[in-house]
Design a protein around this motif. Structure first.
Motif, PDB file in Angstrom:
ATOM      1  N   GLN A 153      22.368  75.353  65.104  1.00 59.51           N
ATOM      2  CA  GLN A 153      21.335  76.448  64.887  1.00 59.51           C
ATOM      3  C   GLN A 153      19.842  75.995  65.349  1.00 59.51           C
ATOM      4  O   GLN A 153      18.938  76.559  64.850  1.00 59.51           O
ATOM      5  CB  GLN A 153      21.261  76.534  63.221  1.00 59.51           C
ATOM      6  N   GLU A 154      19.904  74.789  66.190  1.00 60.43           N
ATOM      7  CA  GLU A 154      18.621  74.270  66.487  1.00 60.43           C
ATOM      8  C   GLU A 154      17.517  74.108  65.382  1.00 60.43           C
ATOM      9  O   GLU A 154      16.384  74.361  65.618  1.00 60.43           O
ATOM     10  CB  GLU A 154      17.953  75.286  67.432  1.00 60.43           C
ATOM     11  N   HIS A 155      18.002  73.609  64.179  1.00 60.88           N
ATOM     12  CA  HIS A 155      17.344  72.930  62.962  1.00 60.88           C
ATOM     13  C   HIS A 155      17.109  71.482  63.147  1.00 60.88           C
ATOM     14  O   HIS A 155      18.046  70.963  63.768  1.00 60.88           O
ATOM     15  CB  HIS A 155      17.749  73.546  62.009  1.00 60.88           C
ATOM     16  N   GLY A 156      16.129  70.884  62.477  1.00 63.91           N
ATOM     17  CA  GLY A 156      16.122  69.330  62.587  1.00 63.91           C
ATOM     18  C   GLY A 156      15.317  68.841  63.770  1.00 63.91           C
ATOM     19  O   GLY A 156      14.661  69.573  64.399  1.00 63.91           O
ATOM     20  N   PRO A 157      15.376  67.355  63.839  1.00 67.03           N
ATOM     21  CA  PRO A 157      14.814  67.065  64.946  1.00 67.03           C
ATOM     22  C   PRO A 157      15.230  67.211  66.121  1.00 67.03           C
ATOM     23  O   PRO A 157      16.371  67.577  66.424  1.00 67.03           O
ATOM     24  CB  PRO A 157      14.751  65.357  64.680  1.00 67.03           C
ATOM     25  N   GLN A 158      14.494  66.958  67.474  1.00 67.82           N
ATOM     26  CA  GLN A 158      15.197  66.922  68.522  1.00 67.82           C
ATOM     27  C   GLN A 158      16.223  65.746  69.139  1.00 67.82           C
ATOM     28  O   GLN A 158      15.842  64.688  68.746  1.00 67.82           O
ATOM     29  CB  GLN A 158      13.964  67.008  69.773  1.00 67.82           C
ATOM     30  N   TRP A 159      17.328  66.326  69.469  1.00 67.86           N
ATOM     31  CA  TRP A 159      18.269  65.358  69.572  1.00 67.86           C
ATOM     32  C   TRP A 159      18.620  64.955  70.958  1.00 67.86           C
ATOM     33  O   TRP A 159      18.517  65.921  72.134  1.00 67.86           O
ATOM     34  CB  TRP A 159      19.650  65.636  69.145  1.00 67.86           C
ATOM     35  N   ARG A 160      18.842  63.898  71.414  1.00 69.90           N
ATOM     36  CA  ARG A 160      18.992  63.721  73.096  1.00 69.90           C
ATOM     37  C   ARG A 160      20.190  62.661  73.004  1.00 69.90           C
ATOM     38  O   ARG A 160      20.790  62.308  72.073  1.00 69.90           O
ATOM     39  CB  ARG A 160      17.920  62.512  73.541  1.00 69.90           C
ATOM     40  N   ARG A 161      20.815  62.404  74.383  1.00 66.91           N
ATOM     41  CA  ARG A 161      22.038  61.723  74.406  1.00 66.91           C
ATOM     42  C   ARG A 161      21.833  60.435  75.432  1.00 66.91           C
ATOM     43  O   ARG A 161      21.051  60.491  76.423  1.00 66.91           O
ATOM     44  CB  ARG A 161      23.237  62.316  75.031  1.00 66.91           C
ATOM     45  N   PHE A 162      22.295  59.178  75.042  1.00 63.08           N
ATOM     46  CA  PHE A 162      22.247  58.210  76.089  1.00 63.08           C
ATOM     47  C   PHE A 162      22.790  58.689  77.362  1.00 63.08           C
ATOM     48  O   PHE A 162      23.965  58.805  77.461  1.00 63.08           O
ATOM     49  CB  PHE A 162      22.823  56.911  75.566  1.00 63.08           C
TER      50      PHE A 162
ATOM     51  N   CYS B 105      21.538  60.515  59.395  1.00 69.33           N
ATOM     52  CA  CYS B 105      22.100  61.273  58.335  1.00 69.33           C
ATOM     53  C   CYS B 105      21.938  60.444  56.918  1.00 69.33           C
ATOM     54  O   CYS B 105      21.866  60.992  56.078  1.00 69.33           O
ATOM     55  CB  CYS B 105      23.807  61.637  58.464  1.00 69.33           C
ATOM     56  N   SER B 106      22.183  59.230  57.132  1.00 72.13           N
ATOM     57  CA  SER B 106      22.001  58.312  55.871  1.00 72.13           C
ATOM     58  C   SER B 106      20.585  58.330  55.566  1.00 72.13           C
ATOM     59  O   SER B 106      20.399  58.328  54.237  1.00 72.13           O
ATOM     60  CB  SER B 106      22.583  56.760  56.208  1.00 72.13           C
ATOM     61  N   LEU B 107      19.810  58.177  56.309  1.00 71.73           N
ATOM     62  CA  LEU B 107      18.335  58.283  56.087  1.00 71.73           C
ATOM     63  C   LEU B 107      17.785  59.304  54.986  1.00 71.73           C
ATOM     64  O   LEU B 107      17.315  59.373  54.271  1.00 71.73           O
ATOM     65  CB  LEU B 107      17.331  58.233  57.337  1.00 71.73           C
ATOM     66  N   ILE B 108      18.301  60.745  55.467  1.00 70.56           N
ATOM     67  CA  ILE B 108      18.111  61.903  54.915  1.00 70.56           C
ATOM     68  C   ILE B 108      19.036  62.169  53.721  1.00 70.56           C
ATOM     69  O   ILE B 108      19.209  63.298  53.190  1.00 70.56           O
ATOM     70  CB  ILE B 108      17.550  62.947  55.771  1.00 70.56           C
ATOM     71  N   ARG B 109      20.091  61.302  53.505  1.00 68.86           N
ATOM     72  CA  ARG B 109      21.068  61.533  52.438  1.00 68.86           C
ATOM     73  C   ARG B 109      21.626  63.061  52.847  1.00 68.86           C
ATOM     74  O   ARG B 109      21.920  63.913  51.762  1.00 68.86           O
ATOM     75  CB  ARG B 109      20.560  61.284  51.088  1.00 68.86           C
ATOM     76  N   THR B 110      22.158  63.231  53.915  1.00 70.77           N
ATOM     77  CA  THR B 110      22.870  64.477  54.208  1.00 70.77           C
ATOM     78  C   THR B 110      24.024  64.547  54.933  1.00 70.77           C
ATOM     79  O   THR B 110      24.243  63.587  55.894  1.00 70.77           O
ATOM     80  CB  THR B 110      21.963  65.440  55.036  1.00 70.77           C
ATOM     81  N   PRO B 111      25.149  64.968  54.786  1.00 76.94           N
ATOM     82  CA  PRO B 111      26.540  64.653  55.528  1.00 76.94           C
ATOM     83  C   PRO B 111      26.287  64.951  56.943  1.00 76.94           C
ATOM     84  O   PRO B 111      25.616  66.163  57.270  1.00 76.94           O
ATOM     85  CB  PRO B 111      27.480  65.953  54.857  1.00 76.94           C
ATOM     86  N   GLN B 112      27.157  64.365  57.561  1.00 74.18           N
ATOM     87  CA  GLN B 112      27.085  64.654  59.097  1.00 74.18           C
ATOM     88  C   GLN B 112      27.449  65.978  59.571  1.00 74.18           C
ATOM     89  O   GLN B 112      26.877  66.596  60.538  1.00 74.18           O
ATOM     90  CB  GLN B 112      28.053  63.503  59.938  1.00 74.18           C
ATOM     91  N   ARG B 113      28.307  66.479  58.871  1.00 76.14           N
ATOM     92  CA  ARG B 113      28.689  67.857  59.170  1.00 76.14           C
ATOM     93  C   ARG B 113      27.787  68.928  58.854  1.00 76.14           C
ATOM     94  O   ARG B 113      27.239  69.891  59.754  1.00 76.14           O
ATOM     95  CB  ARG B 113      29.833  68.419  58.104  1.00 76.14           C
ATOM     96  N   THR B 114      26.938  68.603  58.079  1.00 73.04           N
ATOM     97  CA  THR B 114      25.509  69.659  57.896  1.00 73.04           C
ATOM     98  C   THR B 114      24.614  69.446  58.900  1.00 73.04           C
ATOM     99  O   THR B 114      24.058  70.370  59.514  1.00 73.04           O
ATOM    100  CB  THR B 114      24.922  69.251  56.410  1.00 73.04           C
ATOM    101  N   VAL B 115      24.444  68.104  59.352  1.00 75.96           N
ATOM    102  CA  VAL B 115      23.351  67.925  60.342  1.00 75.96           C
ATOM    103  C   VAL B 115      23.922  68.513  61.527  1.00 75.96           C
ATOM    104  O   VAL B 115      23.197  68.999  62.512  1.00 75.96           O
ATOM    105  CB  VAL B 115      23.104  66.288  60.353  1.00 75.96           C
TER     106      VAL B 115
END
Length: 70
Positions: free
Chosen positions: A40-49, A24-34
């Motif tokens: 909505q399944e937009h953005g990079p693929q996310w995983r959980r530890f 979120c910091s890298l792309i300068r976008t609020p966490q809520r938006t991400v």
């Protein structure tokens, strides 16, 4: 007003891990938006530890996401 392009630091390897907050910091976008993008399944693929821990993505996924937006 000038908008600076999103740039991934040159020293980052495609296999490096980037935490949700760092992304979120890298792309300068609020966490809520991400978070909305995730639903909505937009953005990079996310995983959980360990399947339940903190969210992360890889630098390679971020690069694909940025290229798709160009």
């Amino acid at each position: 007003m000038t908008i600076a392009p999103i740039e991934i630091p040159a020293g980052w390897d495609d296999n490096d891990i980037v935490l949700f907050e760092e992304f979120c910091s890298l792309i300068r976008t609020p966490q809520r938006t991400v978070r909305c993008w995730r639903v909505q399944e937009h953005g990079p693929q996310w995983r959980r530890f360990n399947g339940t821990g903190r969210l992360y993505t890889t630098v390679a996924d971020i690069r694909r996401f940025i290229r798709a937006g160009e």
